[in-house]
Design an enzyme around this catalytic site. Structure first.
Site, PDB file in Angstrom:
ATOM      1  N   LYS A  37     -12.501  14.803  30.277  1.00  0.00           N
ATOM      2  CA  LYS A  37     -12.477  14.063  29.224  1.00  0.00           C
ATOM      3  C   LYS A  37     -13.566  14.256  28.257  1.00  0.00           C
ATOM      4  O   LYS A  37     -14.298  15.175  28.572  1.00  0.00           O
ATOM      5  CB  LYS A  37     -13.060  12.617  29.708  1.00  0.00           C
ATOM      6  CG  LYS A  37     -12.688  11.292  29.070  1.00  0.00           C
ATOM      7  CD  LYS A  37     -11.411  10.998  29.062  1.00  0.00           C
ATOM      8  CE  LYS A  37     -11.117   9.617  28.282  1.00  0.00           C
ATOM      9  NZ  LYS A  37      -9.835   9.083  28.744  1.00  0.00           N
TER      10      LYS A  37
HETATM   11  N1  GLU Z   1      -6.722   9.222  26.581  1.00  0.00           N
HETATM   12  C1  GLU Z   1      -5.838   9.121  27.597  1.00  0.00           C
HETATM   13  C2  GLU Z   1      -6.235   8.406  28.983  1.00  0.00           C
HETATM   14  O1  GLU Z   1      -7.467   8.070  29.107  1.00  0.00           O
HETATM   15  C3  GLU Z   1      -4.707   9.952  27.580  1.00  0.00           C
HETATM   16  C4  GLU Z   1      -4.936  11.331  28.163  1.00  0.00           C
HETATM   17  C5  GLU Z   1      -3.938  12.439  27.922  1.00  0.00           C
HETATM   18  O2  GLU Z   1      -2.827  12.153  27.563  1.00  0.00           O
HETATM   19  O3  GLU Z   1      -4.251  13.512  28.339  1.00  0.00           O
HETATM   20  O4  GLU Z   1      -5.319   8.558  29.888  1.00  0.00           O
END
Ligand code: GLU
Length: 477
Positions: free
Chosen positions: A108
């Site tokens: 993240k």
């Molecule tokens: N930000 C989104 C999540 O927390 C999508 C992550 C992604 O598509 O890699 O799942």
């Protein structure tokens, strides 16, 4: 503050939930810690010249687990982004990807910024510089680390990131796969923007396919007519509320936003509310609904389904005892703290947990990544072939009907639907639906089969941790 009542941090909350699952698992000594800890967090501070002076920004990219690569997870733009939060979110990505079987580790990113304070061209400069800092350390890379949108970012930012990576890697034929959530005309995939909200809808549909589970929440019947409260009408909340009200007959009885909440027990028109927010910056003043300044208190209003779709930590030890909802589906990451989770469980509230509930986004990101690596749109090869085979059957049925004098006529609506071969959007939806059904069934099997598992969250963690553990074991670690 009374230490006994201290709310854990977001990362501590995720770890507590993780610990609850491993306590009833039989992992080899030490493996539990290896899975739980965050492998690395990179902090970067960089300057961008804007409005005649240099502004310094702080960003993070955390890699929680590399048991599968690339690692995957969004990039969040918010003023409150911090290392604890990014690490908690990266850990959730590991468990989420394992649960929905997307072949990624968890990661993240975040940038401490209030995007509303900047013009688009300024945001582009900042995003490109952040992307440069991450890409030069392989923290953006099609095979190593693939970001995506999250709170405060969307298709536009992903297109800038992809372009920045292209400029830095001009001969990389897979450069488009360095990030997902791009606009469809710039290497993206149909259905990605709505994917997380669509996933929430599919999750609820699957839950309501199991009357036993519905009954354990003290509910009955189908989604039709259920009273739903949504917190946050951003990308996820808006799509989830829209689909549930337009396609499943749910009544959106309240929307909680930053500036307050609006209530209408007869059901709010989600499109109209969204339009009002876009025009006025909040829900205040929305006609034909009761406005409540203390929006957060509306989470406590009676309803069947509560959908927290905004920030983490909104249901705490403080307000959890007053929550009236029978079923909570965590469209946001971490909206319920570990302490609140325990209170709600003791009250018999059923929680469909974040690691499952909002996994629609990363699921469709996976499809996009595969599309980028295969360099071909889904359905391109088979669509017309499928249509001509269907045409054969329709022609044959019509011939039989005429020849035998039975006099059947196929309704034009059936013919239209049956003859149409699946395009990219239909295939994405079908893949997402299948994923959400399969993951729910894996969780509920553990929930119902084991006496020491009382809730879906623990069950979800167990399924996910078992898969991560298996992949570590296979690697020989
Ligand atoms: N930000 C989104 C999540 O927390 C999508 C992550 C992604 O598509 O890699 O799942």
């Amino acid at each position: 503050m009374n230490q006994a009542l201290r709310e854990p941090s977001f990362r501590e909350s995720v770890d507590l939930m993780f610990n609850r699952a491993v306590a009833v698992m039989d992992l080899p000594p030490g493996l539990e810690e290896k899975i739980r800890v965050c492998n690395a967090t990179y902090t970067v501070r960089f300057g961008v010249r804007l409005r005649g002076r240099i502004h310094t920004f702080t960003g993070y990219r955390s890699v929680h687990s590399e048991h599968m690569e690339p690692v995957k997870g969004g990039i969040r733009y918010a003023p409150v982004v911090n290392q604890d939060e990014v690490e908690a979110l990266a850990a959730l990505m590991t468990y989420k990807c394992a649960l929905v079987e997307t072949p990624f580790g968890g990661s993240k990113g975040g940038l401490c910024i209030d995007p509303r304070e900047y013009e688009p061209d300024e945001l582009e400069l900042i995003t490109r510089r952040f992307a440069y800092e991450l890409a030069k350390r392989d923290l953006i890379h099609p095979a190593q680390n693939v970001p995506a949108p999250d709170m405060g970012t969307g298709e536009r930012e992903m297109a800038w990131i992809a372009d920045q990576y292209h400029r830095m890697n001009t001969t990389d034929i897979n450069a488009n796969a360095c990030v997902t959530g791009k606009p469809p005309h710039a290497g993206g995939i149909q259905g990605r923007v709505e994917a997380t909200g669509r996933g929430v809808q599919y999750a609820l549909r699957e839950f309501f396919r199991h009357p036993e589970d519905v009954a354990s929440a003290g509910l009955a019947g189908t989604l039709e007519g259920k009273r739903v409260i949504v917190q946050g009408l951003g990308n996820v909340g808006y799509h989830a509320a829209g689909f549930l009200s337009q396609e499943d007959g749910c009544r959106i009885t309240a929307v909680v936003e930053r500036d307050g909440a609006i209530i209408d027990d007869a059901g709010l028109d989600v499109e109209r509310v969204r339009h009002w927010i876009a025009q006025h910056g909040g829900v205040k003043g929305y006609p034909d609904a009761q406005f409540v300044f203390e929006g957060i208190s509306v989470l406590e209003k009676e309803c069947d389904i509560l959908i927290p779709a905004a920030l983490e930590g909104v249901i705490t030890r403080d307000n959890a005892p007053r929550i009236e909802a029978r079923l909570i589906i965590e469209a946001a990451n971490g909206p319920i703290t570990a302490g609140a989770d325990e209170i709600l469980r003791n009250k018999g509230v059923v929680i469909i947990p974040d690691l499952y509930a909002n996994a629609g986004g990363v699921t469709v990101s996976y499809f996009e990544w595969v599309k980028n690596l295969s360099h071909i749109r889904f359905g391109r090869m088979q669509r017309r072939q499928e249509e001509s085979r269907h045409q054969l059957i329709v022609d044959e049925l019509e011939r039989l009907s005429a020849d035998t004098g039975i006099g059947w006529t196929l309704s034009p609506d059936f013919k239209e639907k049956y003859l149409r071969g699946a395009g990219e959007l239909e295939l994405v939806r079908s893949g997402l639906d299948d994923t959400m059904r399969g993951a729910y069934q894996a969780m509920r099997a553990v929930w119902h089969a084991r006496d020491d598992v009382q809730d879906l969250r623990t069950a979800g963690y167990i399924v996910a941790i078992e898969r991560v553990a298996k992949s570590y074991r296979e690697k020989g670690i």
